[in-house]
Write an enzyme that holds these catalytic residues in place. Structure first.
Site, short mmCIF file in Angstrom:
data_model
loop_
_atom_site.label_atom_id
_atom_site.label_comp_id
_atom_site.label_asym_id
_atom_site.label_seq_id
_atom_site.Cartn_x
_atom_site.Cartn_y
_atom_site.Cartn_z
N CYS A 264 33.94 24.66 46.38
CA CYS A 264 33.26 24.03 45.05
C CYS A 264 32.10 23.25 45.49
O CYS A 264 30.94 23.86 45.97
CB CYS A 264 34.07 23.73 44.24
SG CYS A 264 33.80 23.65 42.51
N HIS A 354 38.27 27.97 43.84
CA HIS A 354 39.20 26.92 44.46
C HIS A 354 40.56 27.76 44.88
O HIS A 354 41.32 28.20 44.21
CB HIS A 354 39.87 26.26 42.99
CG HIS A 354 38.83 25.44 42.64
ND1 HIS A 354 39.08 23.91 42.16
CD2 HIS A 354 37.55 25.19 42.15
CE1 HIS A 354 38.27 23.16 41.99
NE2 HIS A 354 37.06 24.13 41.75
N GLU A 356 42.83 26.62 46.36
CA GLU A 356 44.41 25.93 46.33
C GLU A 356 45.23 26.52 45.09
O GLU A 356 46.31 26.55 44.75
CB GLU A 356 44.41 24.65 46.28
CG GLU A 356 44.13 23.86 44.88
CD GLU A 356 42.64 24.20 44.45
OE1 GLU A 356 42.30 24.24 43.16
OE2 GLU A 356 41.88 24.24 45.48
#
Length: 380
Positions: A264, A354, A356
């Site tokens: 990001c 992202h 995760e």
């Protein structure tokens, strides 16, 4: 900046956009006033992760899903120590939370943290407006904070723009801390916190990585004092054009050819370190259903996004940079926005989204394994 008082219920509320459009509804969360950039998030789940994501600092988030709050609020899914959004806009808040993990309602948590919101408005019309006109400054006013329309519009127009905003230092940790490896320790990573989410070091820890999370102001000496096998640059809020310090630090890491991974804001920092520019998107990518293609494999992933800025890099060729050849590795299939970069002559890569993805999906989890492979290759 948010000012608020407790108590909401059926108090009247208005959402005011800088172009003069006004939506009228009811207070949701705290009563008072708040200002920020109005943006929309298309995720149908994961509002707790969204609200506690530091990348949403100084933004008023519009939920496009029509009903919000049905799973309540628990004590496990926070991505940071607090709610970071400056305001929250929903159409139909659930009256009663219905989930075995819920400890309290979303409304209760918004009140407890002083987050001013609004409900009962046509969020579909609002989202269409933001898509056509672009993300813009806005304010939510409820209870005694409501004034004449012209006065509220003027107050919104007096707020600072997101372009040119330097926010990453205010959301980052002030003190370094360590997230230990799960099981046997295999590697050490220095993670530069520009607004890191809690699940990110956890995903690395699950792969045997001891993660040293460092403040956004960390220096090259701070990074290498932990003897890292790799360096990570996190997500974060604001305009990457203001992040000269992180860019200089990343350039120093690249000069040492240490394995590097950014996500990001970290992707935008890598873009700048490689000599590319950045720019503000019209309305950004926010949600957990964005299609991205990994150009190195051809695979299409559904991914989690939260960014209003992007890297301006050529899609049709390899670029020569100070640190060797670089190419765009990932691209958004909705609008061809650059979603990843990689160096071809040393171990460094980044993605704009992202991986995760605590609220899902998990298509991009392999990127943490790719980072591990770079560190294994460097060690070998």
């Amino acid at each position: 900046m948010t000012t608020s008082t407790r108590g909401a219920g059926q108090a009247p509320a208005v959402l005011v956009l800088e172009d003069g459009r006004i939506f009228r509804g009811r207070a949701y969360g705290a009563v008072g006033e708040t200002f920020g950039e109005a943006v929309f998030s298309t995720g149908m789940t994961g509002y707790q992760e969204t609200l506690t994501d530091p990348s949403y600092d100084r933004q008023i988030v519009v939920a496009t899903a029509p009903q919000i709050g049905n799973t309540g609020w628990n004590d496990e899914d926070d991505e940071s120590s607090r709610i970071w959004v400056s305001g929250y806009v929903v159409r139909d808040p659930s009256r009663v939370p219905s989930n075995w993990r819920a400890k309290r309602s979303l409304d209760d948590e918004l009140v407890a943290q002083g987050v001013v919101g609004i409900s009962g408005i046509d969020t579909r019309a609002l989202t269409r407006h933001l898509r056509e006109r672009g993300s813009m400054r806005a304010g939510v006013f409820s209870g005694e904070a409501i004034a004449a329309d012209a006065e509220l519009v003027a107050r919104v127009q007096a707020q600072p723009h997101m372009k040119g905003a330097s926010l990453y230092e205010e959301v980052a940790t002030k003190e370094a801390y360590v997230v230990p490896a799960v099981g046997e320790k295999r590697f050490t990573v220095a993670a530069v916190d520009l607004g890191i989410k809690g699940m990110t070091p956890q995903r690395m820890a699950e792969r045997g990585i001891e993660v040293h999370v460092l403040p956004a102001t960390a220096t090259e000496d701070d990074v290498y004092a932990v003897a890292p096998d790799g360096v990570f640059f996190s997500n974060g809020p604001g305009d990457p054009a203001t992040a000269d310090g992180p860019v200089a630090l990343m350039s120093a890491v690249l000069a040492r050819k240490t394995p590097l991974f950014g996500i990001c804001f970290g992707n935008q920092i890598l873009g700048r370190a490689l000599g590319f520019g950045t720019y503000k998107l019209k309305y950004g990518h926010r949600g957990i259903n964005q299609p991205v293609q990994d150009r190195t494999t051809g695979k299409v992933e559904v991914t989690a996004h939260n960014h209003g800025f992007a890297v301006d890099a050529p899609l049709d060729r390899v670029s020569e940079t100070e640190f060797g050849r670089a190419e765009v590795s990932h691209v958004c299939l909705n609008d061809d926005v650059v979603e990843g970069l990689q160096l071809l002559d040393q171990p460094a890569f980044s993605v704009q989204y992202h991986p995760e993805a605590a609220a899902g999906p998990h298509d991009a989890a392999y990127l943490f394994d790719r980072f591990v492979s770079l560190m294994e290759g460097q060690r070998a």
